[in-house]
Write a protein that holds these residues in place. Structure first.
Motif, PDB file in Angstrom:
ATOM      1  N   ALA A 259     -19.156 -84.161  -4.704  1.00 24.23           N
ATOM      2  CA  ALA A 259     -19.323 -82.710  -4.432  1.00 24.23           C
ATOM      3  C   ALA A 259     -20.267 -82.042  -5.738  1.00 24.23           C
ATOM      4  O   ALA A 259     -19.996 -82.885  -6.551  1.00 24.23           O
ATOM      5  CB  ALA A 259     -18.134 -81.895  -3.922  1.00 24.23           C
ATOM      6  N   PRO A 260     -21.048 -80.989  -5.280  1.00 24.15           N
ATOM      7  CA  PRO A 260     -21.962 -80.565  -6.195  1.00 24.15           C
ATOM      8  C   PRO A 260     -20.605 -80.259  -6.958  1.00 24.15           C
ATOM      9  O   PRO A 260     -20.458 -79.049  -7.088  1.00 24.15           O
ATOM     10  CB  PRO A 260     -22.800 -79.372  -5.432  1.00 24.15           C
ATOM     11  CG  PRO A 260     -22.585 -80.251  -3.844  1.00 24.15           C
ATOM     12  CD  PRO A 260     -22.221 -81.108  -3.825  1.00 24.15           C
ATOM     13  N   GLY A 261     -20.873 -80.158  -8.681  1.00 26.52           N
ATOM     14  CA  GLY A 261     -20.553 -79.537  -9.758  1.00 26.52           C
ATOM     15  C   GLY A 261     -19.164 -79.885 -10.066  1.00 26.52           C
ATOM     16  O   GLY A 261     -18.806 -79.849 -10.915  1.00 26.52           O
ATOM     17  N   SER A 262     -18.716 -81.202  -9.374  1.00 20.27           N
ATOM     18  CA  SER A 262     -17.562 -82.053  -9.401  1.00 20.27           C
ATOM     19  C   SER A 262     -17.904 -83.123 -10.566  1.00 20.27           C
ATOM     20  O   SER A 262     -18.929 -83.860 -10.797  1.00 20.27           O
ATOM     21  CB  SER A 262     -17.577 -82.559  -8.175  1.00 20.27           C
ATOM     22  OG  SER A 262     -18.398 -83.432  -8.060  1.00 20.27           O
ATOM     23  N   VAL A 263     -17.136 -82.867 -11.462  1.00 21.07           N
ATOM     24  CA  VAL A 263     -16.806 -84.241 -12.768  1.00 21.07           C
ATOM     25  C   VAL A 263     -16.757 -85.805 -12.427  1.00 21.07           C
ATOM     26  O   VAL A 263     -16.218 -85.468 -11.055  1.00 21.07           O
ATOM     27  CB  VAL A 263     -15.808 -83.630 -13.904  1.00 21.07           C
ATOM     28  CG1 VAL A 263     -15.239 -84.342 -14.256  1.00 21.07           C
ATOM     29  CG2 VAL A 263     -15.788 -82.321 -14.218  1.00 21.07           C
ATOM     30  N   ILE A 264     -17.543 -86.193 -12.967  1.00 25.82           N
ATOM     31  CA  ILE A 264     -17.672 -87.009 -13.252  1.00 25.82           C
ATOM     32  C   ILE A 264     -16.479 -88.322 -14.056  1.00 25.82           C
ATOM     33  O   ILE A 264     -16.812 -88.450 -15.261  1.00 25.82           O
ATOM     34  CB  ILE A 264     -19.432 -88.450 -13.237  1.00 25.82           C
ATOM     35  CG1 ILE A 264     -19.994 -86.948 -12.465  1.00 25.82           C
ATOM     36  CG2 ILE A 264     -19.651 -89.828 -13.274  1.00 25.82           C
ATOM     37  CD1 ILE A 264     -19.937 -87.653 -10.990  1.00 25.82           C
ATOM     38  N   ASN A 265     -15.800 -89.013 -13.183  1.00 23.03           N
ATOM     39  CA  ASN A 265     -14.787 -89.236 -13.843  1.00 23.03           C
ATOM     40  C   ASN A 265     -14.853 -91.005 -13.769  1.00 23.03           C
ATOM     41  O   ASN A 265     -14.582 -91.714 -13.449  1.00 23.03           O
ATOM     42  CB  ASN A 265     -13.584 -89.757 -13.070  1.00 23.03           C
ATOM     43  CG  ASN A 265     -12.159 -89.974 -13.914  1.00 23.03           C
ATOM     44  OD1 ASN A 265     -12.438 -91.327 -14.754  1.00 23.03           O
ATOM     45  ND2 ASN A 265     -11.247 -89.022 -13.390  1.00 23.03           N
TER      46      ASN A 265
END
Length: 225
Positions: free
Chosen positions: A36-42
């Protein structure tokens, strides 16, 4: 976002470098809203879910940063770009100018056969949306018109440099059923103007179409902040 382990065979059955497949899978997840927009890329979690080492994921993230789909501030984790009303408005203003000109040029330069093909494809797309045909995920009226303009600078700007950001915002603008229906009717109005070789009308209709989409997105995003 659980999925089978990635191989070097892409979604079209073509052998592809692993990084390319990871990159495309991440793009698809962003388009679908799974990332989703704004989510952290883990990166560690994504590597585990994709069944690959962290290297291809890291390289895919760098490529996503290059097309402005992922952002990373110094000393912070990478995140999917956040959609704001202000950024949407700026992007749609660029679209209004460039796509308006592209529509004008395409009306003058498309052959009769090209226009007939465009009409048939739009009809097939409409039938698909109504459930009367196979799903059509590849038809993009905007891209077709931009490429038909023959102006390489406009094509590069909209189909290369800004394409992925535009796709995210356009998906957001069409997320409500009523807007989808309105947008389809506006598409038909544009195509009819093109078929009549009325370049000024086609340009005006395209600008109005994009302006309505811009207002729709800005209202949605403004209301969610």
């Amino acid at each position: 976002m659980k999925d089978r382990p990635i191989t070097t065979i892409d979604k079209d059955g073509i052998d592809a470098p692993l990084t390319d497949v990871v990159y495309q899978r991440m793009l698809d997840s962003i388009y679908a809203g799974a990332l989703a927009p704004g989510s952290v890329i883990n990166e560690v979690e994504l590597a585990r879910e994709f069944g690959v080492s962290r290297g291809p994921v890291r390289e895919a993230v760098r490529r996503l940063q290059g097309i402005q789909i992922v952002t990373r501030e110094p000393y912070t984790k990478a995140r999917v770009v956040t959609m704001t009303a202000a950024s949407a408005l700026e992007l749609f203003q660029v679209r209004m100018g460039l796509e308006g000109v592209a529509c004008f040029l395409a009306t003058q330069r498309m052959s009769d056969a090209d226009i007939e093909h465009l009409q048939r494809d739009l009809e097939s797309h409409q039938q698909s949306r109504a459930g009367h045909g196979p799903p059509d995920r590849h038809f993009d009226l905007h891209e077709r018109i931009v490429r038909a303009s023959g102006n390489q600078r406009i094509i590069t700007a909209l189909c290369d440099d800004l394409y992925h950001l535009l796709r995210i915002y356009r998906r957001h603008s069409g997320s409500v059923l009523e807007r989808k229906d309105d947008a389809l009717e506006e598409h038909w109005q544009i195509v009819r103007a093109i078929s009549r070789r009325d370049a000024r009308l086609a340009e005006s209709l395209m600008r109005s179409h994009i302006e309505r989409a811009a207002n729709h997105v800005a209202n949605q995003l403004g209301g969610s902040q």
